[in-house]
Design a protein around this motif. Sequence first.
Motif, PDB file in Angstrom:
ATOM      1  N   LEU A 409      -5.156   5.805  -5.773  1.00 17.09           N
ATOM      2  CA  LEU A 409      -5.372   7.675  -5.881  1.00 17.09           C
ATOM      3  C   LEU A 409      -6.670   7.548  -4.843  1.00 17.09           C
ATOM      4  CD1 LEU A 409      -5.324  10.184  -7.285  1.00 17.09           C
ATOM      5  CD2 LEU A 409      -7.704   9.426  -9.013  1.00 17.09           C
ATOM      6  N   MET A 410      -7.622   6.954  -4.693  1.00 12.25           N
ATOM      7  CA  MET A 410      -8.790   7.749  -3.734  1.00 12.25           C
ATOM      8  C   MET A 410      -8.319   6.645  -2.330  1.00 12.25           C
ATOM      9  SD  MET A 410     -12.189   5.947  -6.306  1.00 12.25           S
ATOM     10  CE  MET A 410     -11.929   6.207  -8.480  1.00 12.25           C
ATOM     11  N   ALA A 411      -7.544   6.466  -2.126  1.00 11.38           N
ATOM     12  CA  ALA A 411      -6.605   6.155  -0.410  1.00 11.38           C
ATOM     13  C   ALA A 411      -7.552   7.250   0.457  1.00 11.38           C
ATOM     14  CB  ALA A 411      -5.236   5.415  -0.780  1.00 11.38           C
ATOM     15  N   LEU A 434     -12.185  14.753  -6.208  1.00  8.23           N
ATOM     16  CA  LEU A 434     -12.515  14.023  -7.527  1.00  8.23           C
ATOM     17  C   LEU A 434     -13.840  13.573  -7.987  1.00  8.23           C
ATOM     18  CD1 LEU A 434     -10.238  11.530  -9.569  1.00  8.23           C
ATOM     19  CD2 LEU A 434     -11.441  10.223  -7.960  1.00  8.23           C
ATOM     20  N   LYS A 435     -13.718  14.151  -9.209  1.00  6.71           N
ATOM     21  CA  LYS A 435     -15.925  13.614  -9.354  1.00  6.71           C
ATOM     22  C   LYS A 435     -16.106  12.653 -10.457  1.00  6.71           C
ATOM     23  CE  LYS A 435     -19.665  16.810 -10.591  1.00  6.71           C
ATOM     24  NZ  LYS A 435     -20.636  16.948  -9.966  1.00  6.71           N
ATOM     25  N   ILE A 472      -7.192  21.704 -13.542  1.00  5.43           N
ATOM     26  CA  ILE A 472      -7.343  20.738 -13.635  1.00  5.43           C
ATOM     27  C   ILE A 472      -6.279  20.058 -13.493  1.00  5.43           C
ATOM     28  CG2 ILE A 472      -8.515  18.876 -16.181  1.00  5.43           C
ATOM     29  CD1 ILE A 472     -10.650  21.450 -14.125  1.00  5.43           C
ATOM     30  N   LEU A 473      -6.116  19.049 -13.119  1.00  2.73           N
ATOM     31  CA  LEU A 473      -4.919  18.135 -12.426  1.00  2.73           C
ATOM     32  C   LEU A 473      -5.068  16.755 -13.048  1.00  2.73           C
ATOM     33  CD1 LEU A 473      -4.866  18.398  -8.838  1.00  2.73           C
ATOM     34  CD2 LEU A 473      -4.396  19.822 -10.389  1.00  2.73           C
ATOM     35  N   GLY A 474      -6.125  16.448 -13.226  1.00  2.00           N
ATOM     36  CA  GLY A 474      -6.069  15.400 -14.822  1.00  2.00           C
ATOM     37  C   GLY A 474      -7.591  14.181 -15.259  1.00  2.00           C
ATOM     38  N   HIS A 486      -9.597  15.027 -12.460  1.00  2.00           N
ATOM     39  CA  HIS A 486      -9.283  15.274 -10.564  1.00  2.00           C
ATOM     40  C   HIS A 486      -9.400  16.728 -10.777  1.00  2.00           C
ATOM     41  CE1 HIS A 486      -5.231  14.876  -8.273  1.00  2.00           C
ATOM     42  NE2 HIS A 486      -6.623  14.870  -7.222  1.00  2.00           N
ATOM     43  N   TYR A 487      -9.367  17.576  -9.940  1.00  2.00           N
ATOM     44  CA  TYR A 487      -9.422  19.058  -9.540  1.00  2.00           C
ATOM     45  C   TYR A 487      -8.770  19.567  -8.492  1.00  2.00           C
ATOM     46  CZ  TYR A 487     -14.099  19.772  -8.547  1.00  2.00           C
ATOM     47  OH  TYR A 487     -15.487  19.408  -7.922  1.00  2.00           O
TER      48      TYR A 487
END
Length: 614
Positions: A409-411, A434-435, A472-474, A486-487
């Motif tokens: 996800l953070m790649a 991503l916070k 909001i995505l997750g 994740h937004y």
Amino acid sequence: MHLSCVKTGANRLFDTISLWLLPAGLFFLLSALFLFPERSVQHKLYYALFSIPTLLALCLRPGEFKPLLREPLVQLFVLFAAIAIVSLGWSASDEGTSSLIKRPLHIFMLFAGMTLLVRHRLEALPPLLLASALVALFGTLPALVDFFQHPPTDQRLIGGGALDNPLLSSHLFGFFSIYWLVLCMTSRDLRVLAISGCALAVMGVLILATGSRTPLLAMTLAAIWLACLRRDGRAKLLLAGLVLAAVATVLLFGQMILERGSSLRFEIWRMALELISQRPLLGHGYGTPLTLDTSAGYTLSEPHNFALGVLYDVGLLGLLPWLGLLGYGLYSGWRNRANPLFVLASTLLMYGIAAGLTEGGGIMSRPKEHWFLLWIPLALLGALNIARRTGMLPQQVMQALAPEAARQLMANAHVIEEDGLGPKVLRLADGSFLKLFRRRRWLTSGSFNPYATRFANNSQQLVTLGFVAPRILGLYRLADDSTAVHYQPLPGHTLRQALEQAPSVEARQALTLRFGRYLAQLHEQGVYFRSLHLGNVLINEGELALIDVADMRILPSPLSLELRQRNLRHMQRYQQDRGWLFEAHVAQLLEGYADQASAPAVARLERHIQANRA
């Protein structure tokens, strides 16, 4: 001015009831039997801190009836209660009519009060349940120690406080056992798992010490229901544990369980069915005394089965909505099984339904042990349904994010904000954000209500209130026990940047006017954003929006004058903001604020500004 003061006073009273009295009332409803020597204390505390305040809150704000009466569980209960009250016309009850009518009214207030609590103070529910479960655990431990040191003649534990019957005590022990079991099944924290497992073991010993078999059957069926809801690795372990527990119970306590026989249950049910067959459709009437003369030489006043109790009082006509209550409650839990609160409430309901197969009979009573079997779980399910329907319940459920999935996800992410511990905000490859929220201590408010969840829930509620907020995505829990939201960020630039880049004084005045109007809208909608300053307000396609909405409370009523003033003091800490808002363009700020806010609020704002300029 007089009407404004009355309205303000009514809002403050409604907030006090929803935010403080109802949580206290629910806590004492759940724990008073362990804390006080007389069960009448539980009644008085429930009436004073929950039932009467709920009635007052509904009178202050009749609009709260609308979502309440749209809930099928509430509708079914109202129908069931109406049939019971009508049956008083042919009831042979020894009690006064007014006393019998009050009981369904108090249960209705349980539904209504639970709804107000969940809609307006949802974050208080998990710590409140934990506190009640700890009271039940530690409040009964001395009685358990004394039981083993000085066994009673009948070899059955009753417990401390106001508990006076081993079977009724076992209902409460089973209720809180289910709480610890659900916590074991849903928690990701190893320390919480260890504590919950130990508490569950102690509560299991308490149930066995009562010598009651009803909660053992009920817990088995509830555990199977829980495993069906979860359907994961822990569910398989739970089912395997049930088998081992059953074998251990038979080996260790088999003689104690079997030598009590059937406890005359079959004879009791046969006699109750004979009486029910005399008036099967309408029943004998709500509150009609039931007398069952057993072959053991004593009489009973309950059929030891909830369904038979309903049939005896209100017949088949009342049984249908009662069965509808139970069925729709379980359906609600199944449909929303991704939410831990629905899992807990529906598992408690399954426990109560199973316990009611061999215990109980009074369809509606004052607050007592039987409320733990049906009315409390049903009220919680109804409140959760209403909160979900009105946008007060988070739509996103936190999911565990494995290290490999987190790396993917953070790649290629770009760090937007970081501190000494590492990145705090990342812009991902697809442009979303991503916070990250790190857990700094074990037992904090973030343990019950993680900041990532607050961010998502606040964004959702802001949209419900008509404001612009991130999508909001997750929601994720990472391997190191930190959480992340994740937004999709809102495009635009901050109001501080806009004021800096404004081409003229008139443009700054127009922006200040808009901000004053937006600030008043937030305050009138009950939004208290602690970190409010111009760097946290975004201009998004002509609309204003807030950044970093985790640090926020949304109250049931417009903000008090004190909270509004506190909001202003925070903004005045920033010299640049202070110069624009409270010195150069204060007239535009007040004008915009007056477009949406009440006259007393505008007057207080103006006095505050003048006092700080003096």
